[in-house]
Design a protein around this motif. Structure first.
Motif, short mmCIF file in Angstrom:
data_model
loop_
_atom_site.label_atom_id
_atom_site.label_comp_id
_atom_site.label_asym_id
_atom_site.label_seq_id
_atom_site.Cartn_x
_atom_site.Cartn_y
_atom_site.Cartn_z
N GLY A 32 0.76 -0.94 0.23
CA GLY A 32 -0.06 -0.22 0.27
C GLY A 32 1.13 1.49 -0.20
O GLY A 32 0.57 2.38 -0.74
N ILE A 33 1.86 1.31 0.95
CA ILE A 33 3.35 2.20 0.30
C ILE A 33 3.74 2.85 -0.59
O ILE A 33 3.51 3.38 -0.30
N ALA A 34 4.32 1.69 -1.09
CA ALA A 34 4.87 1.86 -2.43
C ALA A 34 3.72 2.01 -3.71
O ALA A 34 3.87 3.26 -4.41
N SER A 35 2.29 1.65 -3.17
CA SER A 35 2.04 1.97 -4.22
C SER A 35 1.37 3.65 -3.95
O SER A 35 1.04 4.35 -4.67
N GLN A 36 1.05 4.01 -3.07
CA GLN A 36 0.56 5.41 -2.88
C GLN A 36 1.78 6.57 -3.03
O GLN A 36 1.61 7.23 -3.91
N GLN A 37 3.22 5.38 -3.37
CA GLN A 37 4.57 6.37 -3.35
C GLN A 37 4.63 6.78 -5.35
O GLN A 37 4.80 7.87 -5.54
N SER A 38 4.03 5.94 -5.62
CA SER A 38 4.09 5.94 -6.64
C SER A 38 2.78 6.44 -7.20
O SER A 38 3.84 7.26 -8.43
N VAL A 39 1.73 6.85 -7.14
CA VAL A 39 0.82 7.25 -7.71
C VAL A 39 0.92 9.05 -7.44
O VAL A 39 0.53 9.94 -7.99
N SER A 40 1.62 9.01 -6.31
CA SER A 40 1.76 10.90 -5.80
C SER A 40 3.15 11.30 -6.38
O SER A 40 3.02 12.05 -6.98
N ALA A 41 3.57 10.33 -7.28
CA ALA A 41 4.67 10.78 -8.66
C ALA A 41 4.15 11.36 -9.21
O ALA A 41 4.43 11.77 -10.65
N GLU A 42 3.69 9.99 -10.34
CA GLU A 42 2.44 10.21 -11.23
C GLU A 42 2.12 11.54 -11.22
O GLU A 42 1.85 12.17 -12.20
N GLU A 43 0.73 11.92 -10.49
CA GLU A 43 0.37 12.73 -9.70
C GLU A 43 1.35 14.54 -9.63
O GLU A 43 0.65 15.57 -10.62
N GLN A 44 2.19 14.58 -9.70
CA GLN A 44 3.41 14.88 -9.47
C GLN A 44 4.02 15.69 -11.16
O GLN A 44 3.31 16.79 -11.33
#
Length: 170
Positions: A32-44
């Motif tokens: 969950g933490i790993a997927s959240q970090q990848s999603v936030s990088a894509e959003e940026q």
């Protein structure tokens, strides 16, 4: 304590103090933490790019604000609205004078029960003049309009009480 309370306390004390999970939860938390970090990088990355659709929305908003800004002075004319609002108060005052005059004419042959009723009517008329003067500055003040209406009702009630009290109507 009652029997129910005793049994409830025994049952609670017999329960385990710690509940152990049925499986290892760290694996799910880590994913969950790993997927959240990848999603936030894509959003940026995507938030730094403005799409053509967003440019159109911004342009439309600017056009709308400009049109409203330029047309606002045409739609809002404070002097005319003030005179229109006070015209209603003038009409109300004229109607009141007509009603008072017609009441006085209808009770002309009826003797008044008190002598000072005309002084009271004059005081109410003075109060109405003060309220109307305040309404010239703020013609949309609903509290002042209600006060003026109440004073007018008091004038009519005074004339009716002095000339035709309820105890004479029975």
């Amino acid at each position: 304590m009652s029997n129910f309370d005793d049994k409830l306390a025994q049952h609670i004390s017999g329960l385990d103090k710690e509940k152990q999970p049925e499986r290892d939860l760290w694996r799910g938390i880590e994913l969950g933490i790993a997927s959240q970090q990848s999603v936030s990088a894509e959003e940026q990355e995507s938030s730094s790019k403005v799409t053509p659709r967003q440019w159109m929305a911004i342009a439309a908003s600017v056009c709308l604000v400009t049109v409203l800004w330029l047309s606002a002075p045409l739609a809002f004319k404070p002097d005319e609205s003030r005179s229109d609002s006070y015209a209603l108060i003038d009409a109300m005052s004229t109607q009141q004078k007509q009603q008072v005059n017609s009441l006085l004419a209808s009770y002309e042959s009826t003797p008044a029960l008190t002598q000072d009723w005309q002084e009271q009517l004059k005081e109410l008329d003075d109060a109405a003049d003060v309220i109307k003067a305040a309404l010239k500055d703020d013609p949309d003040n609903s509290a002042l309009i209600k006060m003026l209406h109440h004073v007018y009702q008091q004038q009519i009630a005074l004339i009716e009480r002095v000339h035709a009290p309820k105890w004479q109507q029975i």
